[in-house]
Scaffold this motif. Structure first.
Motif, PDB file in Angstrom:
ATOM      1  N   VAL A   2      48.647  45.635   6.622  1.00 48.65           N
ATOM      2  CA  VAL A   2      50.103  45.683   6.463  1.00 48.65           C
ATOM      3  C   VAL A   2      50.766  45.035   7.663  1.00 48.65           C
ATOM      4  CG1 VAL A   2      50.142  47.721   4.977  1.00 48.65           C
ATOM      5  CG2 VAL A   2      50.234  48.001   7.473  1.00 48.65           C
ATOM      6  N   GLY A   3      52.008  44.644   7.461  1.00 45.99           N
ATOM      7  CA  GLY A   3      52.756  44.018   8.536  1.00 45.99           C
ATOM      8  C   GLY A   3      54.140  43.651   8.089  1.00 45.99           C
ATOM      9  N   LEU A   4      54.682  42.614   8.705  1.00 46.37           N
ATOM     10  CA  LEU A   4      56.007  42.145   8.330  1.00 46.37           C
ATOM     11  C   LEU A   4      56.071  40.633   8.478  1.00 46.37           C
ATOM     12  CD1 LEU A   4      57.864  41.321  11.050  1.00 46.37           C
ATOM     13  CD2 LEU A   4      57.756  43.778  11.387  1.00 46.37           C
ATOM     14  N   PHE A   5      57.068  40.047   7.837  1.00 49.31           N
ATOM     15  CA  PHE A   5      57.288  38.612   7.975  1.00 49.31           C
ATOM     16  C   PHE A   5      58.772  38.322   7.872  1.00 49.31           C
ATOM     17  CE2 PHE A   5      57.159  39.227   3.419  1.00 49.31           C
ATOM     18  CZ  PHE A   5      58.054  38.299   2.905  1.00 49.31           C
ATOM     19  N   VAL A  16      53.177  53.427   6.101  1.00 53.21           N
ATOM     20  CA  VAL A  16      54.344  53.909   6.836  1.00 53.21           C
ATOM     21  C   VAL A  16      55.009  52.735   7.546  1.00 53.21           C
ATOM     22  CG1 VAL A  16      53.524  56.272   7.165  1.00 53.21           C
ATOM     23  CG2 VAL A  16      52.945  54.506   8.853  1.00 53.21           C
ATOM     24  N   GLY A  17      56.293  52.916   7.820  1.00 55.92           N
ATOM     25  CA  GLY A  17      57.024  51.857   8.505  1.00 55.92           C
ATOM     26  C   GLY A  17      58.444  52.263   8.811  1.00 55.92           C
ATOM     27  N   ALA A  46      59.834  46.933   7.644  1.00 57.78           N
ATOM     28  CA  ALA A  46      58.614  46.616   8.381  1.00 57.78           C
ATOM     29  C   ALA A  46      57.548  47.640   8.030  1.00 57.78           C
ATOM     30  CB  ALA A  46      58.871  46.625   9.884  1.00 57.78           C
ATOM     31  N   ALA A  47      56.347  47.180   7.665  1.00 55.86           N
ATOM     32  CA  ALA A  47      55.218  48.066   7.369  1.00 55.86           C
ATOM     33  C   ALA A  47      54.298  48.079   8.584  1.00 55.86           C
ATOM     34  CB  ALA A  47      54.476  47.586   6.132  1.00 55.86           C
ATOM     35  N   TYR A  48      54.093  49.264   9.180  1.00 54.86           N
ATOM     36  CA  TYR A  48      53.353  49.358  10.438  1.00 54.86           C
ATOM     37  C   TYR A  48      51.943  49.912  10.305  1.00 54.86           C
ATOM     38  CZ  TYR A  48      57.682  48.455  13.034  1.00 54.86           C
ATOM     39  OH  TYR A  48      58.819  47.881  13.542  1.00 54.86           O
ATOM     40  N   GLY A  49      51.719  50.852   9.402  1.00 57.66           N
ATOM     41  CA  GLY A  49      50.415  51.500   9.331  1.00 57.66           C
ATOM     42  C   GLY A  49      49.990  51.790   7.909  1.00 57.66           C
ATOM     43  N   LEU A  77      50.059  44.334  11.456  1.00 62.20           N
ATOM     44  CA  LEU A  77      50.302  45.499  12.301  1.00 62.20           C
ATOM     45  C   LEU A  77      49.379  46.686  12.042  1.00 62.20           C
ATOM     46  CD1 LEU A  77      54.209  45.377  12.130  1.00 62.20           C
ATOM     47  CD2 LEU A  77      52.719  44.434  13.903  1.00 62.20           C
ATOM     48  N   GLY A  78      48.751  46.751  10.885  1.00 63.95           N
ATOM     49  CA  GLY A  78      47.876  47.876  10.585  1.00 63.95           C
ATOM     50  C   GLY A  78      46.782  47.481   9.617  1.00 63.95           C
TER      51      GLY A  78
END
Length: 332
Positions: free
Chosen positions: A143-146, A186-187, A175-178, A134-135
């Motif tokens: 970063v992202g999520l799973f 951030v998330g 969730a990690a977005y940026g 996601l970022g």
């Protein structure tokens, strides 16, 4: 809000005129000129990320499914589609032009990295049942999520292929977005009290909650530490957090607005909904006292139906993530 979880199903958007966006009710410095972003031929468009060159990435839908896009600073669009994928969405871009996002194919859903030459690499958290990238920052940290085998949702940081968890202590889902160049992440996370935004600085977590909001999620952060995201209080609104000072972001005439990304020049990207559908936008701070750059109300138009922001829509990832998921019908 809502519980529709259709994998990468996109929504309607039409061409829209230019707007002025205000994140302050009185200050000239808080006004922006806003350019709607609509991929030609799309049924909806959402802008997710922006770099310092003004390149914007996002996702759009058409009759064939969901696709990613890259829009250069001159407004020229390039498709971002993972070869063999049924759906693709682009979420983040760094100053080197590297793009991250997610795609779905017959085997599942995965993250991807597209280098500046257009070569795609699949990203998958070890043992995950689904992964989203996601970022990305200029050092190439992602970063992202799973989701795991138990249905749990976790954030992650990928540094040169080494994956680590990003989990807010006590959270039921993260969730990690940026991520910025200092490695600040951030998330959003869910716990027994609701959904909140967070800032992770070297493993130290700080809450990012818009005052009075019932829901907050942080989606983007620049190198100055400014954070953007969305919140629910009196409607669906984007926000800008500058050193703990929150200002709301609303496109005039929109029933809902989401701020997804911010670069070092303070340009914002996101999405808004109006009577014609869902559109992406690029907001550039006004530099002169022009007639088009005037402070306007921060109050959104009352929305007629549930607002579900566009995103992965991965089935089974957790109900609190529905705000970033896709859907159709009477939702949105």
């Amino acid at each position: 809000k809502g519980d529709m979880k259709q994998p990468l199903v996109w929504k309607q958007a039409l061409l829209a005129p230019f707007f002025v966006l205000a994140v302050s009710s009185s200050a000239f410095a808080g006004t922006y000129t806003v350019t709607p972003i609509d991929v030609p031929g799309s049924t909806f468009t959402n802008a997710f990320g922006i770099n310092d060159a003004g390149q914007v990435v996002g996702g759009y839908g058409d009759a064939t499914g969901g696709h990613g896009f890259l829009r250069d600073s001159g407004g020229v669009f390039t498709f971002v589609n993972v070869p063999g994928a049924t759906d693709t969405a682009a979420y983040g871009i760094n100053d080197a032009g590297q793009i991250v996002g997610l795609f779905s194919d017959a085997t599942g859903t995965y993250g991807f990295l597209r280098d500046s030459g257009g070569v795609f690499t699949t990203l998958e958290f070890p043992g995950a049942t689904a992964t989203e990238a996601l970022g990305i920052n200029d050092a190439g940290q992602i970063v992202g999520l799973f989701s795991d085998a138990t249905g749990g949702v976790h954030g992650f940081l990928d540094t040169g292929g080494v994956f680590t968890f990003v989990d807010v202590p006590g959270a039921t889902a993260t969730a990690a977005y940026g991520i910025n160049n200092a490695g600040q992440i951030v998330g959003g996370f869910g716990d027994a009290t609701g959904v909140h935004g967070f800032l992770d600085t070297g493993g130290v977590f700080t809450l990012v909650n818009v005052p009075g909001a019932t829901y907050t999620a942080a989606y983007g952060i620049n190198n100055a530490g400014q954070i953007v995201g969305d919140a629910t209080g009196t409607g669906q609104q984007g926000f800008l957090d500058s050193g703990g000072v929150f200002t709301l972001v609303n496109v005039p005439g929109a029933t809902a607005t989401d701020a997804n990304g911010i670069n070092d020049a303070g340009q914002l990207v996101g999405a808004f909904r109006d009577a014609t559908g869902v559109h992406g936008f690029l907001a550039t701070p006004c530099s002169t006292r022009e007639p088009s750059c005037v402070p306007l109300s921060t109050s959104p138009v009352p929305e007629p139906a549930t607002w579900l922001l566009l995103g992965s829509g991965l089935a089974g990832l957790a109900a609190w993530r529905a705000r970033r998921q896709g859907g159709q019908g009477d939702c949105l």
